[in-house]
Design a protein around this motif. Structure first.
Motif, PDB file in Angstrom:
ATOM      1  N   HIS A  16       0.815  -1.221   0.000  1.00  0.00           N
ATOM      2  CA  HIS A  16       0.000   0.000   0.000  1.00  0.00           C
ATOM      3  C   HIS A  16       0.849   1.272   0.000  1.00  0.00           C
ATOM      4  O   HIS A  16       0.293   2.371  -0.112  1.00  0.00           O
ATOM      5  CB  HIS A  16      -0.923   0.018   1.221  1.00  0.00           C
ATOM      6  CG  HIS A  16      -1.902  -1.110   1.264  1.00  0.00           C
ATOM      7  ND1 HIS A  16      -2.903  -1.270   0.337  1.00  0.00           N
ATOM      8  CD2 HIS A  16      -2.029  -2.160   2.129  1.00  0.00           C
ATOM      9  CE1 HIS A  16      -3.614  -2.350   0.620  1.00  0.00           C
ATOM     10  NE2 HIS A  16      -3.097  -2.914   1.701  1.00  0.00           N
ATOM     11  N   LEU A  19       0.377   3.916  -2.923  1.00  0.00           N
ATOM     12  CA  LEU A  19      -0.928   4.584  -2.818  1.00  0.00           C
ATOM     13  C   LEU A  19      -0.932   5.594  -1.675  1.00  0.00           C
ATOM     14  O   LEU A  19      -1.440   6.719  -1.825  1.00  0.00           O
ATOM     15  CB  LEU A  19      -2.024   3.542  -2.612  1.00  0.00           C
ATOM     16  CG  LEU A  19      -3.450   4.062  -2.395  1.00  0.00           C
ATOM     17  CD1 LEU A  19      -4.460   3.151  -3.085  1.00  0.00           C
ATOM     18  CD2 LEU A  19      -3.789   4.151  -0.892  1.00  0.00           C
ATOM     19  N   LEU A  23      -1.465   9.638  -1.848  1.00  0.00           N
ATOM     20  CA  LEU A  23      -2.492  10.348  -1.076  1.00  0.00           C
ATOM     21  C   LEU A  23      -1.872  11.475  -0.268  1.00  0.00           C
ATOM     22  O   LEU A  23      -2.344  12.627  -0.317  1.00  0.00           O
ATOM     23  CB  LEU A  23      -3.207   9.363  -0.161  1.00  0.00           C
ATOM     24  CG  LEU A  23      -4.145   9.948   0.903  1.00  0.00           C
ATOM     25  CD1 LEU A  23      -5.247  10.770   0.270  1.00  0.00           C
ATOM     26  CD2 LEU A  23      -4.720   8.834   1.787  1.00  0.00           C
ATOM     27  N   ARG A  57      -6.277  -1.583   3.847  1.00  0.00           N
ATOM     28  CA  ARG A  57      -6.185  -0.408   2.972  1.00  0.00           C
ATOM     29  C   ARG A  57      -7.017   0.746   3.527  1.00  0.00           C
ATOM     30  O   ARG A  57      -6.529   1.879   3.614  1.00  0.00           O
ATOM     31  CB  ARG A  57      -6.662  -0.764   1.566  1.00  0.00           C
ATOM     32  CG  ARG A  57      -6.610   0.414   0.569  1.00  0.00           C
ATOM     33  CD  ARG A  57      -7.244   0.011  -0.766  1.00  0.00           C
ATOM     34  NE  ARG A  57      -7.142   1.052  -1.767  1.00  0.00           N
ATOM     35  CZ  ARG A  57      -7.996   2.055  -1.894  1.00  0.00           C
ATOM     36  NH1 ARG A  57      -9.030   2.165  -1.042  1.00  0.00           N
ATOM     37  NH2 ARG A  57      -7.840   2.971  -2.855  1.00  0.00           N
ATOM     38  N   VAL A  61      -5.430   4.256   4.809  1.00  0.00           N
ATOM     39  CA  VAL A  61      -5.843   5.506   4.149  1.00  0.00           C
ATOM     40  C   VAL A  61      -6.382   6.493   5.185  1.00  0.00           C
ATOM     41  O   VAL A  61      -6.090   7.696   5.136  1.00  0.00           O
ATOM     42  CB  VAL A  61      -6.892   5.214   3.055  1.00  0.00           C
ATOM     43  CG1 VAL A  61      -7.602   6.504   2.625  1.00  0.00           C
ATOM     44  CG2 VAL A  61      -6.225   4.573   1.844  1.00  0.00           C
ATOM     45  N   SER A  65      -4.582  10.004   6.034  1.00  0.00           N
ATOM     46  CA  SER A  65      -5.379  11.212   5.804  1.00  0.00           C
ATOM     47  C   SER A  65      -5.411  12.100   7.037  1.00  0.00           C
ATOM     48  O   SER A  65      -5.251  13.331   6.944  1.00  0.00           O
ATOM     49  CB  SER A  65      -6.803  10.835   5.389  1.00  0.00           C
ATOM     50  OG  SER A  65      -6.813  10.109   4.190  1.00  0.00           O
ATOM     51  N   LEU A 104      -7.337  10.542 -10.714  1.00  0.00           N
ATOM     52  CA  LEU A 104      -6.024  10.350 -10.096  1.00  0.00           C
ATOM     53  C   LEU A 104      -4.962  11.182 -10.798  1.00  0.00           C
ATOM     54  O   LEU A 104      -4.105  11.789 -10.158  1.00  0.00           O
ATOM     55  CB  LEU A 104      -5.638   8.863 -10.135  1.00  0.00           C
ATOM     56  CG  LEU A 104      -6.226   7.972  -9.041  1.00  0.00           C
ATOM     57  CD1 LEU A 104      -5.987   6.507  -9.374  1.00  0.00           C
ATOM     58  CD2 LEU A 104      -5.627   8.311  -7.675  1.00  0.00           C
ATOM     59  N   LEU A 129      -9.915  13.040  -1.294  1.00  0.00           N
ATOM     60  CA  LEU A 129     -10.432  11.734  -0.905  1.00  0.00           C
ATOM     61  C   LEU A 129     -11.622  11.314  -1.768  1.00  0.00           C
ATOM     62  O   LEU A 129     -11.770  10.138  -2.118  1.00  0.00           O
ATOM     63  CB  LEU A 129     -10.832  11.744   0.570  1.00  0.00           C
ATOM     64  CG  LEU A 129      -9.656  11.833   1.552  1.00  0.00           C
ATOM     65  CD1 LEU A 129     -10.163  12.118   2.958  1.00  0.00           C
ATOM     66  CD2 LEU A 129      -8.827  10.559   1.526  1.00  0.00           C
ATOM     67  N   ALA A 132     -10.153  11.569  -6.054  1.00  0.00           N
ATOM     68  CA  ALA A 132      -9.102  10.640  -6.472  1.00  0.00           C
ATOM     69  C   ALA A 132      -9.299   9.231  -5.930  1.00  0.00           C
ATOM     70  O   ALA A 132      -8.948   8.254  -6.593  1.00  0.00           O
ATOM     71  CB  ALA A 132      -7.741  11.180  -6.042  1.00  0.00           C
ATOM     72  N   PHE A 133      -9.845   9.128  -4.711  1.00  0.00           N
ATOM     73  CA  PHE A 133      -9.910   7.823  -4.061  1.00  0.00           C
ATOM     74  C   PHE A 133     -11.342   7.323  -3.830  1.00  0.00           C
ATOM     75  O   PHE A 133     -11.539   6.278  -3.224  1.00  0.00           O
ATOM     76  CB  PHE A 133      -9.131   7.873  -2.741  1.00  0.00           C
ATOM     77  CG  PHE A 133      -7.672   8.157  -2.964  1.00  0.00           C
ATOM     78  CD1 PHE A 133      -6.788   7.134  -3.243  1.00  0.00           C
ATOM     79  CD2 PHE A 133      -7.192   9.464  -2.922  1.00  0.00           C
ATOM     80  CE1 PHE A 133      -5.448   7.394  -3.475  1.00  0.00           C
ATOM     81  CE2 PHE A 133      -5.852   9.741  -3.151  1.00  0.00           C
ATOM     82  CZ  PHE A 133      -4.977   8.688  -3.428  1.00  0.00           C
ATOM     83  N   GLU A 134     -12.324   8.081  -4.319  1.00  0.00           N
ATOM     84  CA  GLU A 134     -13.729   7.674  -4.301  1.00  0.00           C
ATOM     85  C   GLU A 134     -14.192   7.220  -2.911  1.00  0.00           C
ATOM     86  O   GLU A 134     -14.931   6.251  -2.760  1.00  0.00           O
ATOM     87  CB  GLU A 134     -13.969   6.560  -5.326  1.00  0.00           C
ATOM     88  CG  GLU A 134     -13.648   6.981  -6.749  1.00  0.00           C
ATOM     89  CD  GLU A 134     -13.875   5.878  -7.758  1.00  0.00           C
ATOM     90  OE1 GLU A 134     -13.738   4.693  -7.382  1.00  0.00           O
ATOM     91  OE2 GLU A 134     -14.210   6.199  -8.907  1.00  0.00           O
ATOM     92  N   MET A 135     -13.752   7.932  -1.901  1.00  0.00           N
ATOM     93  CA  MET A 135     -14.117   7.564  -0.536  1.00  0.00           C
ATOM     94  C   MET A 135     -15.546   8.002  -0.240  1.00  0.00           C
ATOM     95  O   MET A 135     -15.957   9.106  -0.611  1.00  0.00           O
ATOM     96  CB  MET A 135     -13.149   8.217   0.454  1.00  0.00           C
ATOM     97  CG  MET A 135     -13.413   7.862   1.902  1.00  0.00           C
ATOM     98  SD  MET A 135     -12.132   8.488   3.022  1.00  0.00           S
ATOM     99  CE  MET A 135     -10.821   7.302   2.701  1.00  0.00           C
TER     100      MET A 135
END
Length: 317
Positions: A16, A19, A23, A57, A61, A65, A104, A129, A132-135
């Motif tokens: 990870h 990634l 981030l 993951r 993240v 963050s 991204l 978030l 780019a990371f579809e949170m």
């Protein structure tokens, strides 16, 4: 040295790392700070009850963050005392993991990173978030603090501000970008005022980040005529000793040696014209870039090497 066991902390963490670096870098604009944040996240991972973590993951993240958000809040105070304009640290995209979506790639582009400096830390975190990371918004809310509705508002506000400042964020193809970048270099070195006038927007701005470490303009240079005079004046007074076309932040960039000092130049291109010129001269921000290989002379005294292209009198393509 013995190989790591399947349940060792690094066994789950290391896949990870790219990634997480990507981030943290998007949130902070600095690889120095991003690497510190990721290392701290690793230390926290080693101390965590990993048996209770269902999704490593998502857990990592969240940790990165929150750490980056705290760092960003303190960094904004530090950057207010920075000598001259503060620009993000250019980065070799390969170390930040795959860039397999438009979002991204866009959140890594230099112009977007620069614009994100105008956002509040919670707005920037919500934007990165989500985009780019579809949170999910409920996870974003848990990171930035507040409600789901508030995290939606933060993202909407950030996206609206960036769209207003940048217009169409999804810029030209790499080939078109590289072609315009090389034309800009040739016109600047040749003092071609007509060519520069045609490729710069009326409201173009040039930022120069020396950080007090090397000679650089202490204020942004604004407007087409002033930028042209500034660029041509520099190239007349300080001839380029080397110029290489490379890729940084997922876009074409120039690596230059001017008056014995290394620098990186990137452009913000919209609708086929240049709206921003970013020159990073602070040597502290260039140390993590791959060192340009030594090479023999090329036409016009420009040097080239593997992985780069020499930019002479004709455009690199």
């Amino acid at each position: 040295m013995a190989a790591a066991t399947p349940d060792a902390p690094e066994t789950l963490f290391e896949p990870h790392r790219p990634l997480l670096l990507g981030l943290a870098y998007r949130l902070l604009g600095s690889m120095w700070d991003a690497e510190d944040v990721v290392q701290e996240a690793y230390l926290r991972w080693t101390r965590a009850d990993r048996g209770q973590v269902r999704e490593p993951r998502a857990f990592l993240v969240t940790v990165v963050s929150r750490l980056a958000l705290d760092q960003l809040r303190s960094a904004r105070v530090t950057r207010e005392a920075y000598v001259g304009p503060w620009l993000p640290e250019p980065v070799d995209t390969a170390q930040l993991g795959p860039q397999d979506t438009v979002e991204l790639r866009d959140t890594l582009s230099y112009a977007t990173l620069h614009l994100m400096e105008q956002l509040t830390p919670p707005e920037r975190a919500a934007f990165v978030l989500r985009e780019a990371f579809e949170m999910p918004y409920d996870d974003i809310a848990a990171i930035v603090g507040g409600t789901v509705a508030n995290s939606r508002q933060l993202h909407h506000r950030a996206a609206t501000r960036l769209a207003a400042a940048h217009g169409d964020r999804f810029s030209p193809t790499g080939e078109d970008h590289a072609r315009l970048l090389t034309r800009f270099l040739d016109a600047a070195r040749g003092g071609d005022l007509d060519a520069l006038t045609g490729m710069l927007s009326e409201d173009v701005v040039a930022w120069n980040d020396g950080g007090g470490r090397t000679r650089a303009a202490l204020h942004p240079v604004t407007g087409r005529d002033r930028v042209i005079a500034f660029v041509v004046g520099l190239t007349t007074r300080y001839p380029f000793e080397q110029a290489r076309l490379t890729e940084l932040n997922g876009q074409p960039a120039l690596r230059l040696t001017v008056d014995g000092h290394d620098q990186v130049t990137l452009l913000d291109i919209r609708s086929g014209v240049v709206h921003g010129v970013f020159a990073v001269l602070n040597p502290d921000k260039l140390t993590r870039l791959p060192h340009p290989p030594a090479a023999g002379p090329a036409p016009d005294g420009v040097h080239s090497g593997p992985g780069t292209q020499a930019c002479g009198a004709t455009p690199c393509s």
